[in-house]
Design a protein around this motif. Structure first.
Motif, PDB file in Angstrom:
ATOM      1  N   ASN A   1       0.840  -1.182   0.000  1.00 14.19           N
ATOM      2  CA  ASN A   1       0.000   0.000   0.000  1.00 14.19           C
ATOM      3  C   ASN A   1       0.888   1.249   0.000  1.00 14.19           C
ATOM      4  O   ASN A   1       1.763   1.390   0.847  1.00 14.19           O
ATOM      5  N   PRO A   2       0.687   2.191  -0.938  1.00 15.01           N
ATOM      6  CA  PRO A   2       1.565   3.362  -1.048  1.00 15.01           C
ATOM      7  C   PRO A   2       1.574   4.259   0.191  1.00 15.01           C
ATOM      8  O   PRO A   2       2.552   4.948   0.441  1.00 15.01           O
ATOM      9  N   GLN A   3       0.512   4.276   0.971  1.00 16.94           N
ATOM     10  CA  GLN A   3       0.489   5.166   2.125  1.00 16.94           C
ATOM     11  C   GLN A   3       1.392   4.690   3.262  1.00 16.94           C
ATOM     12  O   GLN A   3       1.664   5.434   4.184  1.00 16.94           O
ATOM     13  N   PHE A   4       1.881   3.456   3.197  1.00 15.25           N
ATOM     14  CA  PHE A   4       2.744   2.931   4.262  1.00 15.25           C
ATOM     15  C   PHE A   4       4.203   2.791   3.828  1.00 15.25           C
ATOM     16  O   PHE A   4       5.001   2.217   4.551  1.00 15.25           O
ATOM     17  N   ILE A   5       4.559   3.327   2.679  1.00 15.07           N
ATOM     18  CA  ILE A   5       5.924   3.173   2.166  1.00 15.07           C
ATOM     19  C   ILE A   5       6.935   3.847   3.090  1.00 15.07           C
ATOM     20  O   ILE A   5       7.962   3.280   3.436  1.00 15.07           O
ATOM     21  N   PHE A   6       6.670   5.059   3.535  1.00 14.94           N
ATOM     22  CA  PHE A   6       7.621   5.819   4.342  1.00 14.94           C
ATOM     23  C   PHE A   6       7.171   5.946   5.802  1.00 14.94           C
ATOM     24  O   PHE A   6       7.534   6.895   6.487  1.00 14.94           O
ATOM     25  N   LYS A   7       6.400   4.968   6.272  1.00 16.44           N
ATOM     26  CA  LYS A   7       5.857   5.042   7.621  1.00 16.44           C
ATOM     27  C   LYS A   7       6.962   5.144   8.678  1.00 16.44           C
ATOM     28  O   LYS A   7       6.897   5.980   9.575  1.00 16.44           O
ATOM     29  N   GLU A   8       7.982   4.324   8.584  1.00 16.28           N
ATOM     30  CA  GLU A   8       9.070   4.325   9.557  1.00 16.28           C
ATOM     31  C   GLU A   8       9.869   5.633   9.503  1.00 16.28           C
ATOM     32  O   GLU A   8      10.196   6.208  10.546  1.00 16.28           O
ATOM     33  N   GLU A   9      10.158   6.121   8.304  1.00 14.20           N
ATOM     34  CA  GLU A   9      10.911   7.375   8.164  1.00 14.20           C
ATOM     35  C   GLU A   9      10.137   8.559   8.730  1.00 14.20           C
ATOM     36  O   GLU A   9      10.705   9.432   9.392  1.00 14.20           O
ATOM     37  N   ILE A  10       8.831   8.580   8.466  1.00 15.87           N
ATOM     38  CA  ILE A  10       7.999   9.677   8.977  1.00 15.87           C
ATOM     39  C   ILE A  10       7.962   9.639  10.503  1.00 15.87           C
ATOM     40  O   ILE A  10       8.112  10.671  11.167  1.00 15.87           O
ATOM     41  N   LEU A  11       7.787   8.444  11.066  1.00 16.12           N
ATOM     42  CA  LEU A  11       7.746   8.305  12.518  1.00 16.12           C
ATOM     43  C   LEU A  11       9.079   8.734  13.150  1.00 16.12           C
ATOM     44  O   LEU A  11       9.100   9.499  14.130  1.00 16.12           O
ATOM     45  N   LEU A  12      10.195   8.290  12.590  1.00 23.67           N
ATOM     46  CA  LEU A  12      11.511   8.669  13.104  1.00 23.67           C
ATOM     47  C   LEU A  12      11.765  10.174  12.939  1.00 23.67           C
ATOM     48  O   LEU A  12      12.386  10.807  13.803  1.00 23.67           O
TER      49      LEU A  12
ATOM     50  N   ALA B   1      20.146  10.989   7.694  1.00 19.07           N
ATOM     51  CA  ALA B   1      20.412   9.563   7.899  1.00 19.07           C
ATOM     52  C   ALA B   1      19.104   8.765   7.915  1.00 19.07           C
ATOM     53  O   ALA B   1      19.033   7.659   7.359  1.00 19.07           O
ATOM     54  N   VAL B   2      18.073   9.323   8.550  1.00 22.36           N
ATOM     55  CA  VAL B   2      16.778   8.634   8.610  1.00 22.36           C
ATOM     56  C   VAL B   2      16.213   8.421   7.212  1.00 22.36           C
ATOM     57  O   VAL B   2      15.679   7.359   6.897  1.00 22.36           O
ATOM     58  N   TRP B   3      16.340   9.420   6.361  1.00 24.49           N
ATOM     59  CA  TRP B   3      15.758   9.336   5.023  1.00 24.49           C
ATOM     60  C   TRP B   3      16.693   8.691   4.009  1.00 24.49           C
ATOM     61  O   TRP B   3      16.383   8.633   2.824  1.00 24.49           O
ATOM     62  N   GLY B   4      17.835   8.184   4.468  1.00 32.16           N
ATOM     63  CA  GLY B   4      18.712   7.398   3.610  1.00 32.16           C
ATOM     64  C   GLY B   4      19.506   8.194   2.602  1.00 32.16           C
ATOM     65  O   GLY B   4      19.787   7.708   1.508  1.00 32.16           O
ATOM     66  N   VAL B   5      19.894   9.403   2.953  1.00 33.36           N
ATOM     67  CA  VAL B   5      20.700  10.216   2.053  1.00 33.36           C
ATOM     68  C   VAL B   5      22.077   9.572   1.928  1.00 33.36           C
ATOM     69  O   VAL B   5      22.664   9.124   2.922  1.00 33.36           O
ATOM     70  N   ASP B   6      22.585   9.518   0.726  1.00 31.68           N
ATOM     71  CA  ASP B   6      23.912   8.977   0.475  1.00 31.68           C
ATOM     72  C   ASP B   6      24.948   9.991   0.958  1.00 31.68           C
ATOM     73  O   ASP B   6      25.102  11.063   0.375  1.00 31.68           O
ATOM     74  N   PHE B   7      25.641   9.674   2.051  1.00 27.96           N
ATOM     75  CA  PHE B   7      26.543  10.638   2.677  1.00 27.96           C
ATOM     76  C   PHE B   7      27.760  10.937   1.816  1.00 27.96           C
ATOM     77  O   PHE B   7      28.380  11.984   1.966  1.00 27.96           O
ATOM     78  N   ASN B   8      28.120  10.039   0.899  1.00 23.80           N
ATOM     79  CA  ASN B   8      29.229  10.346  -0.010  1.00 23.80           C
ATOM     80  C   ASN B   8      28.851  11.504  -0.919  1.00 23.80           C
ATOM     81  O   ASN B   8      29.624  12.441  -1.117  1.00 23.80           O
ATOM     82  N   LYS B   9      27.655  11.451  -1.490  1.00 26.66           N
ATOM     83  CA  LYS B   9      27.199  12.536  -2.356  1.00 26.66           C
ATOM     84  C   LYS B   9      26.927  13.803  -1.544  1.00 26.66           C
ATOM     85  O   LYS B   9      27.206  14.908  -2.001  1.00 26.66           O
ATOM     86  N   LEU B  10      26.398  13.626  -0.338  1.00 27.57           N
ATOM     87  CA  LEU B  10      26.123  14.780   0.513  1.00 27.57           C
ATOM     88  C   LEU B  10      27.425  15.472   0.926  1.00 27.57           C
ATOM     89  O   LEU B  10      27.499  16.704   0.935  1.00 27.57           O
ATOM     90  N   SER B  11      28.454  14.705   1.231  1.00 21.25           N
ATOM     91  CA  SER B  11      29.730  15.308   1.617  1.00 21.25           C
ATOM     92  C   SER B  11      30.363  16.068   0.450  1.00 21.25           C
ATOM     93  O   SER B  11      30.973  17.121   0.657  1.00 21.25           O
ATOM     94  N   ILE B  12      30.198  15.572  -0.758  1.00 20.55           N
ATOM     95  CA  ILE B  12      30.702  16.294  -1.931  1.00 20.55           C
ATOM     96  C   ILE B  12      29.951  17.612  -2.088  1.00 20.55           C
ATOM     97  O   ILE B  12      30.553  18.657  -2.338  1.00 20.55           O
ATOM     98  N   PHE B  13      28.628  17.572  -1.911  1.00 24.78           N
ATOM     99  CA  PHE B  13      27.812  18.782  -2.013  1.00 24.78           C
ATOM    100  C   PHE B  13      28.215  19.798  -0.941  1.00 24.78           C
ATOM    101  O   PHE B  13      28.426  20.978  -1.234  1.00 24.78           O
ATOM    102  N   ILE B  14      28.351  19.342   0.299  1.00 23.42           N
ATOM    103  CA  ILE B  14      28.693  20.251   1.397  1.00 23.42           C
ATOM    104  C   ILE B  14      30.098  20.821   1.215  1.00 23.42           C
ATOM    105  O   ILE B  14      30.323  22.011   1.431  1.00 23.42           O
ATOM    106  N   SER B  15      31.047  19.986   0.787  1.00 27.36           N
ATOM    107  CA  SER B  15      32.405  20.497   0.583  1.00 27.36           C
ATOM    108  C   SER B  15      32.445  21.513  -0.554  1.00 27.36           C
ATOM    109  O   SER B  15      33.209  22.485  -0.503  1.00 27.36           O
ATOM    110  N   SER B  16      31.606  21.331  -1.560  1.00 25.67           N
ATOM    111  CA  SER B  16      31.531  22.315  -2.644  1.00 25.67           C
ATOM    112  C   SER B  16      30.982  23.643  -2.132  1.00 25.67           C
ATOM    113  O   SER B  16      31.504  24.716  -2.460  1.00 25.67           O
TER     114      SER B  16
END
Length: 170
Positions: free
Chosen positions: A2-13, A67-82
């Motif tokens: 069911n699409p309404q429960f896809i991100f249930k854990e992420e939303i709760l966290l 981290a909760v939403w599963g962001v790729d920290f390698n790509k995020l670190s490149i973005f932040i360093s830029s």
């Protein structure tokens, strides 16, 4: 699934993290207010410390949410360093700005000089005696006995010896 429960854990966290952040902000703000009241620190200086504290809290909880939403920290670190590289070029004296902000926090919590204090800055080249008029996030303002308004970067005040001649009676 069911699409309404896809991100249930992420939303709760995320909700838990946001509530936790609000609780931390509440306690930090109250602790800073109590400390500034006990030490008789000016409201403007208290606001600077609260803003700096909130900035650190927002960055920490932003990283937690990423981290909760599963962001790729390698790509995020490149973005932040830029972004930081662009800011570093834009603010040529970045280290000076950061050192002044850090010195402002140290002056707030650990230094006995307050607004209204009568001080003498111990310097071999200049005899500076006067009253502290203001302490901001970056500068320390003194009105000398000759009526001159002198400003010092906070980081320089941390490097100079200061003789406290008297504190303002509150």
């Amino acid at each position: 699934m069911n699409p309404q429960f896809i991100f249930k854990e992420e939303i709760l966290l995320s909700i838990v993290a946001i509530v936790l952040m609000m609780v931390v902000i509440f306690f930090v703000k109250n602790a800073i207010k109590k400390f500034s009241f006990v030490k008789a620190i000016d409201a403007n200086r208290r606001k600077i410390i609260i803003v700096l504290s909130f900035t650190v809290i927002y960055i920490v909880f932003g990283a937690i949410l990423a981290a909760v939403w599963g962001v790729d920290f390698n790509k995020l670190s490149i973005f932040i360093s830029s972004i930081l590289a662009v800011l570093g070029v834009a603010f040529v004296a970045q280290w000076s700005l950061l050192s002044n902000l850090t010195a402002s926090v140290i002056l707030f919590f650990n230094h006995p000089v307050r607004i209204g204090s009568r001080i003498r800055i111990l310097d071999k080249d200049f005899d500076l005696t006067g009253e502290v008029k203001d302490i901001t996030g970056f500068y320390f303002f003194i009105e000398t006995d000759k009526g001159e308004m002198i400003t010092f970067p906070n980081s320089l005040i941390m490097q100079k010896g200061i003789e406290i001649l008297g504190n303002k009676k509150e």
